[in-house]
Design a protein around this motif. Structure first.
Motif, short mmCIF file in Angstrom:
data_model
loop_
_atom_site.label_atom_id
_atom_site.label_comp_id
_atom_site.label_asym_id
_atom_site.label_seq_id
_atom_site.Cartn_x
_atom_site.Cartn_y
_atom_site.Cartn_z
N UNK A 178 0.86 -1.18 0.00
CA UNK A 178 0.00 0.00 0.00
C UNK A 178 0.89 1.23 0.00
N UNK A 179 0.39 2.31 -0.62
CA UNK A 179 1.15 3.57 -0.63
C UNK A 179 0.89 4.38 0.63
N UNK A 180 -0.33 4.27 1.14
CA UNK A 180 -0.75 5.06 2.29
C UNK A 180 -1.58 4.21 3.23
N UNK A 181 -1.70 4.66 4.44
CA UNK A 181 -2.56 4.01 5.45
C UNK A 181 -3.44 5.09 6.06
N UNK A 182 -4.76 4.89 6.02
CA UNK A 182 -5.67 5.86 6.62
C UNK A 182 -6.03 5.38 8.03
N UNK A 183 -5.74 6.24 9.01
CA UNK A 183 -6.02 5.92 10.40
C UNK A 183 -5.97 7.22 11.21
N UNK A 184 -6.22 7.11 12.50
CA UNK A 184 -6.16 8.29 13.37
C UNK A 184 -4.71 8.70 13.60
N UNK A 185 -4.50 9.99 13.81
CA UNK A 185 -3.16 10.52 13.98
C UNK A 185 -2.40 9.98 15.17
N UNK A 186 -3.10 9.64 16.26
CA UNK A 186 -2.46 9.04 17.42
C UNK A 186 -2.32 7.53 17.28
N UNK A 187 -3.34 6.90 16.71
CA UNK A 187 -3.39 5.44 16.64
C UNK A 187 -2.31 4.88 15.73
N UNK A 188 -2.11 5.49 14.56
CA UNK A 188 -1.20 4.94 13.57
C UNK A 188 0.21 4.66 14.09
N UNK A 189 0.92 5.69 14.56
CA UNK A 189 2.29 5.46 15.04
C UNK A 189 2.36 4.51 16.23
N UNK A 190 1.38 4.61 17.15
CA UNK A 190 1.39 3.74 18.32
C UNK A 190 1.19 2.28 17.93
N UNK A 191 0.23 2.02 17.06
CA UNK A 191 -0.04 0.65 16.63
C UNK A 191 1.12 0.08 15.82
N UNK A 192 1.73 0.90 14.98
CA UNK A 192 2.85 0.44 14.16
C UNK A 192 4.01 0.00 15.03
N UNK A 193 4.27 0.76 16.09
CA UNK A 193 5.40 0.42 16.96
C UNK A 193 5.08 -0.78 17.83
N UNK A 194 3.88 -0.82 18.40
CA UNK A 194 3.53 -1.91 19.31
C UNK A 194 3.36 -3.24 18.59
N UNK A 195 2.77 -3.22 17.41
CA UNK A 195 2.48 -4.45 16.70
C UNK A 195 3.65 -4.95 15.84
N UNK A 196 4.43 -4.01 15.28
CA UNK A 196 5.44 -4.42 14.30
C UNK A 196 6.81 -3.78 14.54
#
Length: 260
Positions: free
Chosen positions: A189-207
Motif C-alpha cells: 500500500x502507498x498510504x494508510x488511513x487511520x487516526x493521527x495518534x493510533x497509527x504510530x502507536x499501533x505500528x510500533x507496538x504491533x510491528x
C-alpha cells in the motif's frame, strides 16, 4: 384414620398463595433487571481503547483501558445501571450492536451517514483522519485528491476507510487495522488511513515500526458512545447527564491528561 380436610385445604391454599406471590415478584424483578443491563462493546484501538491482555479481544472491563474506555467507565460509575463491557473486532461489534436493545459501541465516529443509525452519548474524544506513508517514503500530498490513484490500506467498518471507498479511492480492506503498517513497509500500500495518534502507536507496538510519515490530515471527527435506536431514550439521557457531570467535575480532563 380421619383427616382434617379443612386444615389441609387451608395449608394448601396458603402455600399456593405464597407461591403465586413469589412467582409474581420474580416475574416483575427479572425483566426489570434485564431491561437495565447495558452491553457495551469496543475494539482494540489504542490509545483510545486498549486490550490489557495483549490480545485483540477482552471479556471484561478490567481488561480494557484507554482514553475513551476510561471516559465511558467514569460515566457509568455515576449511574445505577448494570453493565458488561467487551472488546471485539470492530466490524463484528458494529453489526452486533445495531438493533439490539441496550447495546452500545465506543468510540464511534459521529458522521452524517451514521446519524440516524444510533443514539449518541458524547462527545468523548476526537479522531484526526490521517494518511500515513512508510518511514522511507518521499510521497507528498497537497490535498486528498492527490491520493486518488494511490493504494490506501484501511479496514472493514472503519469510518475513514468507508468514506474513502465512497469517494472512489482505492482502499485495500482488512478485517482489522493492525496489519496496515506492515503493508506500508512491504510496498503493498502507498498510504494508510487511520487516526493521527493510533497509527504510530499501533505500528510500533504491533510491528516495531517507527517513523511513519503523516502525509495529510484531511478531517477531524468527534467520537461517541453509540446506542442502538431501540434502546430506551431515557437510558441514553441518563448517560449523557452522567458524562456531562463527569466533565464538569474535571474527570474527563484528568483522563486525557493521564495519557499525554
Amino acid at each position: 384414620m380421619p383427616t382434617d380436610y379443612s386444615s389441609v385445604s387451608s395449608r394448601v391454599i396458603k402455600y399456593l398463595r405464597n407461591g403465586v406471590v413469589a412467582l409474581s415478584l420474580s416475574a416483575i424483578a427479572i425483566p426489570a433487571l434485564a431491561s437495565e443491563r447495558l452491553y457495551i462493546f469496543t475494539e482494540n484501538y489504542p490509545p483510545y481503547n486498549t486490550s490489557e491482555t495483549g490480545k485483540g479481544y477482552a471479556h471484561s472491563e478490567e481488561d480494557i483501558s484507554g482514553i475513551c474506555a476510561d471516559m465511558v467507565k467514569a460515566m457509568l460509575s455515576r449511574v445505577n445501571y448494570d453493565y458488561v463491557m467487551k472488546m471485539r473486532a470492530w466490524s463484528y461489534a458494529y453489526n452486533w450492536v445495531q438493533d439490539r436493545e441496550n447495546h452500545g459501541l465506543f468510540c464511534t465516529a459521529r458522521t452524517d451517514e451514521r446519524e440516524d443509525q444510533f443514539q449518541w452519548v458524547g462527545p468523548l474524544a476526537s479522531i484526526k483522519w490521517t494518511l500515513f506513508a512508510a518511514p522511507d517514503s518521499d510521497l507528498t500530498l497537497d490535498s486528498l485528491a492527490d491520493a486518488k490513484n494511490l493504494n490506501i490500506a484501511g479496514y472493514k467498518g472503519d469510518v475513514m476507510s468507508e468514506y474513502l471507498v465512497d469517494q472512489g479511492f482505492n482502499v485495500v480492506m482488512g478485517v482489522s487495522s493492525d496489519v496496515n503498517a506492515r503493508r506500508l513497509t512491504l510496498g503493498q500500500a502507498d498510504l494508510w488511513v487511520t487516526d493521527g495518534l493510533v497509527g504510530p502507536l499501533m505500528a510500533e507496538e504491533e510491528h516495531d515500526i517507527t517513523g511513519l510519515k503523516p502525509v495529510l490530515v484531511f478531517r477531524e471527527t468527534p467520537m461517541y458512545l453509540a446506542f442502538s435506536t431501540n434502546t430506551d431514550p431515557r437510558i441514553v439521557a441518563d448517560l449523557q447527564k452522567a458524562l456531562d457531570e463527569a466533565r464538569a467535575a474535571g474527570d474527563i480532563d484528568r483522563i486525557v491528561a493521564s495519557y499525554e
